[in-house]
Design a protein around this motif. Structure first.
Motif, mmCIF file in Angstrom:
data_model
loop_
_atom_site.group_PDB
_atom_site.id
_atom_site.type_symbol
_atom_site.label_atom_id
_atom_site.label_comp_id
_atom_site.label_asym_id
_atom_site.label_seq_id
_atom_site.Cartn_x
_atom_site.Cartn_y
_atom_site.Cartn_z
ATOM 1 N N THR A 109 -38.679 22.121 -3.639
ATOM 2 C CA THR A 109 -39.296 20.882 -4.096
ATOM 3 C C THR A 109 -40.812 20.951 -4.013
ATOM 4 O O THR A 109 -41.509 20.305 -4.810
ATOM 5 C CB THR A 109 -38.776 19.690 -3.274
ATOM 6 O OG1 THR A 109 -37.343 19.680 -3.328
ATOM 7 C CG2 THR A 109 -39.289 18.367 -3.818
ATOM 8 N N ALA A 110 -41.346 21.701 -3.086
ATOM 9 C CA ALA A 110 -42.804 21.804 -2.945
ATOM 10 C C ALA A 110 -43.450 22.276 -4.242
ATOM 11 O O ALA A 110 -44.462 21.707 -4.691
ATOM 12 C CB ALA A 110 -43.160 22.766 -1.809
ATOM 13 N N GLY A 142 -35.036 20.299 0.085
ATOM 14 C CA GLY A 142 -36.145 20.206 1.021
ATOM 15 C C GLY A 142 -37.438 20.687 0.391
ATOM 16 O O GLY A 142 -37.457 21.212 -0.715
ATOM 17 N N TRP A 143 -38.522 20.493 1.101
ATOM 18 C CA TRP A 143 -39.800 21.010 0.623
ATOM 19 C C TRP A 143 -39.703 22.509 0.439
ATOM 20 O O TRP A 143 -40.382 23.102 -0.381
ATOM 21 C CB TRP A 143 -40.887 20.647 1.629
ATOM 22 C CG TRP A 143 -42.262 20.494 1.053
ATOM 23 C CD1 TRP A 143 -43.373 21.197 1.408
ATOM 24 C CD2 TRP A 143 -42.695 19.560 0.047
ATOM 25 N NE1 TRP A 143 -44.461 20.760 0.683
ATOM 26 C CE2 TRP A 143 -44.066 19.753 -0.156
ATOM 27 C CE3 TRP A 143 -42.035 18.574 -0.702
ATOM 28 C CZ2 TRP A 143 -44.801 19.016 -1.084
ATOM 29 C CZ3 TRP A 143 -42.760 17.837 -1.617
ATOM 30 C CH2 TRP A 143 -44.117 18.067 -1.803
ATOM 31 N N LEU A 164 -36.456 15.446 -0.256
ATOM 32 C CA LEU A 164 -35.392 14.586 -0.763
ATOM 33 C C LEU A 164 -35.911 13.218 -1.184
ATOM 34 O O LEU A 164 -35.427 12.628 -2.148
ATOM 35 C CB LEU A 164 -34.301 14.430 0.293
ATOM 36 C CG LEU A 164 -33.488 15.697 0.597
ATOM 37 C CD1 LEU A 164 -32.594 15.475 1.813
ATOM 38 C CD2 LEU A 164 -32.657 16.112 -0.600
ATOM 39 N N ARG A 165 -36.904 12.719 -0.476
ATOM 40 C CA ARG A 165 -37.467 11.418 -0.843
ATOM 41 C C ARG A 165 -38.129 11.476 -2.214
ATOM 42 O O ARG A 165 -37.983 10.555 -3.022
ATOM 43 C CB ARG A 165 -38.472 10.979 0.216
ATOM 44 C CG ARG A 165 -39.118 9.619 -0.058
ATOM 45 C CD ARG A 165 -39.993 9.199 1.098
ATOM 46 N NE ARG A 165 -39.194 8.944 2.291
ATOM 47 C CZ ARG A 165 -39.704 8.945 3.527
ATOM 48 N NH1 ARG A 165 -40.969 9.226 3.723
ATOM 49 N NH2 ARG A 165 -38.920 8.668 4.564
ATOM 50 N N PHE A 166 -38.841 12.575 -2.483
ATOM 51 C CA PHE A 166 -39.462 12.724 -3.803
ATOM 52 C C PHE A 166 -38.401 12.771 -4.897
ATOM 53 O O PHE A 166 -38.531 12.110 -5.934
ATOM 54 C CB PHE A 166 -40.323 13.986 -3.853
ATOM 55 C CG PHE A 166 -40.680 14.400 -5.248
ATOM 56 C CD1 PHE A 166 -41.631 13.701 -5.974
ATOM 57 C CD2 PHE A 166 -40.047 15.484 -5.851
ATOM 58 C CE1 PHE A 166 -41.950 14.065 -7.279
ATOM 59 C CE2 PHE A 166 -40.359 15.857 -7.152
ATOM 60 C CZ PHE A 166 -41.311 15.145 -7.862
ATOM 61 N N LEU A 167 -37.345 13.552 -4.703
ATOM 62 C CA LEU A 167 -36.294 13.663 -5.717
ATOM 63 C C LEU A 167 -35.605 12.322 -5.949
ATOM 64 O O LEU A 167 -35.312 11.947 -7.090
ATOM 65 C CB LEU A 167 -35.271 14.722 -5.302
ATOM 66 C CG LEU A 167 -35.773 16.156 -5.234
ATOM 67 C CD1 LEU A 167 -34.679 17.087 -4.729
ATOM 68 C CD2 LEU A 167 -36.303 16.631 -6.583
ATOM 69 N N ASN A 168 -35.346 11.590 -4.883
ATOM 70 C CA ASN A 168 -34.696 10.296 -5.021
ATOM 71 C C ASN A 168 -35.592 9.296 -5.742
ATOM 72 O O ASN A 168 -35.140 8.577 -6.643
ATOM 73 C CB ASN A 168 -34.317 9.756 -3.646
ATOM 74 C CG ASN A 168 -33.600 8.426 -3.718
ATOM 75 O OD1 ASN A 168 -32.461 8.340 -4.153
ATOM 76 N ND2 ASN A 168 -34.270 7.355 -3.299
ATOM 77 N N ASP A 169 -36.860 9.263 -5.359
ATOM 78 C CA ASP A 169 -37.785 8.321 -5.991
ATOM 79 C C ASP A 169 -38.023 8.648 -7.458
ATOM 80 O O ASP A 169 -38.294 7.757 -8.271
ATOM 81 C CB ASP A 169 -39.131 8.319 -5.245
ATOM 82 C CG ASP A 169 -39.040 7.726 -3.852
ATOM 83 O OD1 ASP A 169 -38.012 7.077 -3.549
ATOM 84 O OD2 ASP A 169 -39.979 7.922 -3.056
ATOM 85 N N ARG A 176 -30.056 13.891 -6.620
ATOM 86 C CA ARG A 176 -29.578 14.150 -5.262
ATOM 87 C C ARG A 176 -28.881 15.502 -5.166
ATOM 88 O O ARG A 176 -27.888 15.734 -5.847
ATOM 89 C CB ARG A 176 -28.600 13.052 -4.832
ATOM 90 C CG ARG A 176 -28.024 13.276 -3.437
ATOM 91 C CD ARG A 176 -26.930 12.270 -3.137
ATOM 92 N NE ARG A 176 -26.344 12.530 -1.827
ATOM 93 C CZ ARG A 176 -25.276 11.910 -1.362
ATOM 94 N NH1 ARG A 176 -24.686 10.987 -2.106
ATOM 95 N NH2 ARG A 176 -24.790 12.198 -0.172
ATOM 96 N N PRO A 177 -29.370 16.412 -4.330
ATOM 97 C CA PRO A 177 -28.686 17.698 -4.161
ATOM 98 C C PRO A 177 -27.373 17.517 -3.418
ATOM 99 O O PRO A 177 -27.282 16.742 -2.464
ATOM 100 C CB PRO A 177 -29.679 18.521 -3.318
ATOM 101 C CG PRO A 177 -30.998 17.820 -3.462
ATOM 102 C CD PRO A 177 -30.663 16.374 -3.614
ATOM 103 N N ARG A 178 -26.361 18.242 -3.850
ATOM 104 C CA ARG A 178 -25.065 18.220 -3.184
ATOM 105 C C ARG A 178 -24.769 19.520 -2.456
ATOM 106 O O ARG A 178 -23.788 19.606 -1.718
ATOM 107 C CB ARG A 178 -23.952 17.974 -4.224
ATOM 108 C CG ARG A 178 -24.084 16.691 -5.000
ATOM 109 C CD ARG A 178 -24.111 15.457 -4.134
ATOM 110 N NE ARG A 178 -22.972 15.409 -3.214
ATOM 111 C CZ ARG A 178 -22.696 14.356 -2.437
ATOM 112 N NH1 ARG A 178 -23.482 13.305 -2.450
ATOM 113 N NH2 ARG A 178 -21.645 14.379 -1.642
#
Length: 246
Positions: A109-110, A142-143, A164-169, A176-178
């Motif tokens: 995600t970073a 994760g980052w 995860l917060r960035f992906l959700n927002d 959402r990763p599973r």
């Protein structure tokens, strides 16, 4: 303090997203929105009378290792290692648009966060649609992929929360990763699997295990397992389906 972002890139395969054979489709869990088909139902149709093998290209982009994060992202200092992460994302989005059967999974995600902020609104809309269609999937989320050897659990949780917060927002439920994904740390901690299970992941895939353990598991066909990751937590709270990458 964030967990150490770790993982070496094997050999010279820095320039392309690694390919792995998966015997099921790694995609999101639930549809969101009227036009969204992300989730397990977005998997390509399979033939129950045959062995169905899915080829899923994915990333393994170190958030700092032989070069700085900036040098990895922009492709600088290629005399050290030839890697430019931004170009992976540019080419992936272009190729996904050309064939609806194509899939791609992105891990770090970073790097995606940095790339996303540099894109035009039109490109962001295209990416969001690919995510909603289940064709671009985020895994781990994760980052980075945490180092499992020396980091404190609070740092692991912090860096996972950030990504995860960035992906959700940004993408909602379809982002959402599973699946948890640690394909290159040198060694694996039971506590990490326990954390992933308690965070609600459906599965965990990791790479690099002791060669003797690998040889035994391949002989006994135990490369996939249900990891009971805690002795103190009541099952199945910390149980997690786990597969090892070859």
């Amino acid at each position: 303090m964030l967990a150490i972002c770790y993982g070496s890139q094997a050999g010279d395969r820095w320039w392309v997203a690694y390919m792995t054979l998966l015997f099921f489709c790694l995609v999101f869990s639930l549809p969101t929105g009227r036009n969204s088909i992300c989730g397990y139902r977005s998997c390509p149709a399979t033939n129950p009378s045959m062995l169905n093998v899915h080829l899923v290209p994915h990333t393994h982009d170190d958030v700092g290792w032989l070069k700085t994060v900036d040098q990895y992202y922009y492709g600088d200092r290629n005399n050290i290692q030839h890697a430019g992460v931004q170009y992976i994302l540019d080419s992936v989005i272009d190729q996904l648009q050309k064939d609806p059967a194509r899939r791609f999974i992105y891990v770090e995600t970073a790097f995606f966060y940095r790339w996303w902020r540099q894109q035009s609104q039109s490109t962001q809309r295209i990416v969001a649609q690919l995510v909603n269609e289940g064709r671009l999937e985020f895994i781990n989320g994760g980052w980075c992929m945490s180092d499992e050897a020396t980091t404190h659990y609070s740092a692991v949780i912090d860096q996972m929360t950030l990504g995860l917060r960035f992906l959700n927002d940004t993408f909602g439920e379809c982002g959402r990763p599973r699946v948890a994904w640690h394909i290159d740390p040198f060694g694996h901690a039971r506590e990490h699997a326990s954390i992933f299970a308690q965070m609600g992941y459906d599965g965990f895939f990791f790479g690099r295990l002791d060669y003797q353990d690998k040889a035994r598991r391949m002989k006994t066909k135990e490369m996939e397992m249900l990891w009971r990751a805690s002795e103190s937590l009541t099952p199945p709270l910390a149980d997690l389906f786990t597969g090892t990458n070859l």
